[in-house]
Scaffold this motif. Sequence first.
Motif, short mmCIF file in Angstrom:
data_model
loop_
_atom_site.label_atom_id
_atom_site.label_comp_id
_atom_site.label_asym_id
_atom_site.label_seq_id
_atom_site.Cartn_x
_atom_site.Cartn_y
_atom_site.Cartn_z
N LYS A 196 -80.38 13.39 102.06
CA LYS A 196 -80.65 12.66 100.81
C LYS A 196 -79.39 11.93 100.31
O LYS A 196 -79.45 10.79 99.85
CB LYS A 196 -81.15 13.62 99.73
N LEU A 197 -78.25 12.62 100.42
CA LEU A 197 -76.99 12.02 99.97
C LEU A 197 -76.62 10.79 100.80
O LEU A 197 -76.19 9.78 100.26
CB LEU A 197 -75.86 13.05 100.05
N VAL A 198 -76.78 10.91 102.11
CA VAL A 198 -76.45 9.78 102.99
C VAL A 198 -77.36 8.59 102.68
O VAL A 198 -76.89 7.45 102.56
CB VAL A 198 -76.57 10.17 104.48
N GLU A 199 -78.65 8.86 102.50
CA GLU A 199 -79.60 7.79 102.21
C GLU A 199 -79.32 7.13 100.87
O GLU A 199 -79.37 5.90 100.75
CB GLU A 199 -81.02 8.35 102.24
N SER A 200 -79.01 7.94 99.86
CA SER A 200 -78.76 7.39 98.52
C SER A 200 -77.44 6.63 98.44
O SER A 200 -77.27 5.75 97.60
CB SER A 200 -78.77 8.51 97.47
N SER A 201 -76.50 6.96 99.33
CA SER A 201 -75.19 6.30 99.30
C SER A 201 -75.21 4.95 100.01
O SER A 201 -74.24 4.18 99.93
CB SER A 201 -74.13 7.20 99.95
N GLY A 202 -76.31 4.67 100.74
CA GLY A 202 -76.43 3.40 101.44
C GLY A 202 -75.68 3.34 102.75
O GLY A 202 -75.58 2.27 103.38
N LEU A 203 -75.18 4.47 103.22
CA LEU A 203 -74.44 4.52 104.48
C LEU A 203 -75.40 4.61 105.66
O LEU A 203 -76.51 5.13 105.52
CB LEU A 203 -73.51 5.74 104.50
N PRO A 204 -74.99 4.13 106.84
CA PRO A 204 -75.81 4.35 108.04
C PRO A 204 -75.88 5.85 108.33
O PRO A 204 -74.87 6.54 108.23
CB PRO A 204 -75.05 3.61 109.15
N TYR A 205 -77.07 6.35 108.65
CA TYR A 205 -77.23 7.79 108.82
C TYR A 205 -76.56 8.29 110.09
O TYR A 205 -76.73 7.71 111.16
CB TYR A 205 -78.72 8.18 108.85
N ILE A 206 -75.79 9.36 109.94
CA ILE A 206 -75.29 10.10 111.09
C ILE A 206 -75.61 11.57 110.84
O ILE A 206 -75.72 12.01 109.69
CB ILE A 206 -73.76 9.92 111.32
N ARG A 207 -75.78 12.35 111.90
CA ARG A 207 -76.11 13.77 111.76
C ARG A 207 -74.93 14.52 111.14
O ARG A 207 -73.79 14.06 111.20
CB ARG A 207 -76.43 14.38 113.12
N PHE A 208 -75.22 15.69 110.59
CA PHE A 208 -74.15 16.53 110.06
C PHE A 208 -73.14 16.83 111.17
O PHE A 208 -71.93 16.82 110.93
CB PHE A 208 -74.71 17.84 109.50
N HIS A 209 -73.63 17.07 112.38
CA HIS A 209 -72.73 17.37 113.50
C HIS A 209 -71.80 16.20 113.80
O HIS A 209 -70.70 16.38 114.33
CB HIS A 209 -73.54 17.72 114.75
N ASP A 210 -72.23 14.98 113.43
CA ASP A 210 -71.41 13.80 113.68
C ASP A 210 -70.20 13.73 112.75
O ASP A 210 -69.28 12.94 112.98
CB ASP A 210 -72.24 12.52 113.56
N LEU A 211 -70.19 14.55 111.69
CA LEU A 211 -68.99 14.64 110.85
C LEU A 211 -67.84 15.23 111.68
O LEU A 211 -66.67 14.89 111.48
CB LEU A 211 -69.25 15.53 109.62
N ARG A 212 -68.19 16.12 112.60
CA ARG A 212 -67.22 16.70 113.53
C ARG A 212 -66.66 15.61 114.44
O ARG A 212 -65.45 15.52 114.65
CB ARG A 212 -67.92 17.80 114.34
N HIS A 213 -67.54 14.76 114.96
CA HIS A 213 -67.10 13.64 115.80
C HIS A 213 -66.28 12.64 114.99
O HIS A 213 -65.32 12.05 115.50
CB HIS A 213 -68.31 12.93 116.41
N THR A 214 -66.66 12.45 113.74
CA THR A 214 -65.91 11.54 112.86
C THR A 214 -64.48 12.05 112.67
O THR A 214 -63.52 11.27 112.75
CB THR A 214 -66.62 11.42 111.50
N HIS A 215 -64.36 13.34 112.43
CA HIS A 215 -63.02 13.94 112.25
C HIS A 215 -62.15 13.69 113.49
O HIS A 215 -61.01 13.23 113.38
CB HIS A 215 -63.16 15.45 112.02
N ALA A 216 -62.70 13.95 114.66
CA ALA A 216 -61.94 13.79 115.90
C ALA A 216 -61.59 12.32 116.15
O ALA A 216 -60.45 12.00 116.53
CB ALA A 216 -62.76 14.34 117.07
#
Length: 377
Positions: free
Chosen positions: A308-328
């Motif tokens: 819901k937060l990702v959708e409301s923020s207008g960002l392209p959706y990525i999975r929660f697990h992709d936050l791990r990939h984003t960090h790396a």
Amino acid sequence: MRGTIKKEGTSWFVLYDTGKDPVTGKRKQKKKRGFKTKKEAEKFLSEKLNSINNGTYFEPKDITLNEYLNYWVDNYARLNLAPRTLEHYNYIITQHLKPTLGKIKISNLQPFHLQEYYTQKLETGKIEGGGLSAQSVKHHHRLISKVLKDAVKWQFISRNVAEAVSPPKTKKVEMQTWDNERVKTFLDASQSSVYYSIYLTAIYTGMRRGEVLGLRWQDVDLENNVIYVRQSLQEVKKVGLTFKEPKSGKGRSITITTTLSKELKKIYKVQLEDKLLLGKEYHDLDLVFAQKNGKPIQPTEMARNYRKLVESSGLPYIRFHDLRHTHATLMLQQGVHPKVVSERLGHSSIGITMDTYTHVLPNMQKEAAQQFDQLIK
């Protein structure tokens, strides 16, 4: 003579001694039919006699794959696998392997049986209709390989026929990550969420969802700004929420920033207040991220809030697990050595990290070349 070869119609058969029965003392003989040529029969007989002479001969067990799978689950899977992995394997075994291959004698299982099985699953493998993905069938292949490898080790069969079969090729899915500006946008949008500190931790450490939700205060050193990943929270059907060791099977340490350390200190203070307020009603599991009463956070509820937060923020959706990939990805783009990133993520080798984040490397090489050029000038 310990073995004979004879013709039977258009084919050949082999008859050979396997020794004496330890109970009756009578000679034991085995017969194998269906050889198309005498040469095939001679080769088979030679291999059998050699194994008898070397003491490595054993008789394949006369049971179906169905019966063996039950044995494998009871004597290996239940004792050695994590609950969620066991649940996943049980599903594949009961819904796919047993109905399709279960009636075949394990000693009669051939590579073509598996090849046809994979083809059928790709075409009509879904319970509700349609075919399974190549990745799903590949998971089936890995399970079959493991099951048959154990069968060879336990002397149910003489060879693992899965080694002669290739699973379907899978297409590499392009990784989805956010850049630093999108990360800032998401964190700003999620500040009012009860799960904000979880999102912050995932982005700042690269920890898996279960590792974040399973984090305990005893594994956090706020003095030295270090987190030790030693357990993971997982949700298992019919069991509920359980804890297990991290995916790698061993713990790791992650140095954290001052920003994250301050956030964790705030959480600690709030939890002390909750403990005093609720008293004996507080379930003290030592969890860093918990419900107000101390119980573990439900992963599915948090996942709904995240979407819901990702959708409301207008960002392209990525999975929660992709936050791990984003960090790396962000760390590698900043020039952090891949070995350091690998240690933070808990990869068993730097090679896994390099293979996973190859999309970052071309830009890194370009920047490195430009920096070298400036250095020489």
